[in-house]
Design an enzyme around this catalytic site. Sequence first.
Site: not given
Ligand code: PGA
Length: 252
Positions: A9, A11, A99, A175, A215
């Site tokens: 992802n 983003k 999000e 995140g 994460s």
């Molecule tokens: P992250 O995000 O791996 O940076 O924690 C995961 C996600 O939002 O799908």
Amino acid sequence: MRKKIVAGNWKMNINATETKALIDGIYQEIASYDLTNTRVIISPSYVNLSSALALTEKGIIEVAAQNMHQAKSGAFTGEVSADMLQAIGVKSVIIGHSERRAYFMESDAILAEKVNAVLANNMEAIFCFGELLEDRKSGNHFKVVAAQLSNALFHLQANDFKNIVLAYEPVWAIGTGETASPEQAQEMHEFIRKTIADRYTKDVADGISILYGGSVKPANANEIFSKEDVDGGLIGGASLKPADFAAIIKSI
Ligand code: PGA
């Protein structure tokens, strides 16, 4: 047998030039991998979807959108419809990322409509859900997750689940550098599968891929993916680095 999936992802990161470099980099890193039972998905921003689709024409890497609007068309300035995505060749759409829920006020009811629109356009929904830290602290995490599933998905027919991938993403692990332990992930994934089996059938539950997100990094992917009910991951930060994303794919 259900498929293993590693989905990135991206983003609101990276521009057109960087998108090309990242896709080239991932291809290079995974060139020697045996991905017979594994799907690799990337999800660039809307503006880079067409170029990403062209850059992945040779296969192996699939392209998903990060979101879409639930309406067929109309006066929704700035939005993108399922038909627009489907028409350029997008086959999967991430729906309900935390999000989107938190910053764009996407309720379960809206997400149910989005899922319907994805399926009506013969695409696949990668449906995200997961509890907040306060839900886990108060011991309500199973209840919250069951409600998210039921509110957004349980109006569907059993057959629709062929085009649904689930991504359990505890919000406190996204995140933040904090990951659910492999045991916490397995416990929740088992609960999710049982909740689906209870509402539908064991066959539906056994056929659905349930990804873990939050994460996931090269250092912890192996242990998380080793759990029986974890069928892969939805990767944020680490999916922006070819070597890290490839290492995570290798762990599956
Ligand atoms: P992250 O995000 O791996 O940076 O924690 C995961 C996600 O939002 O799908």
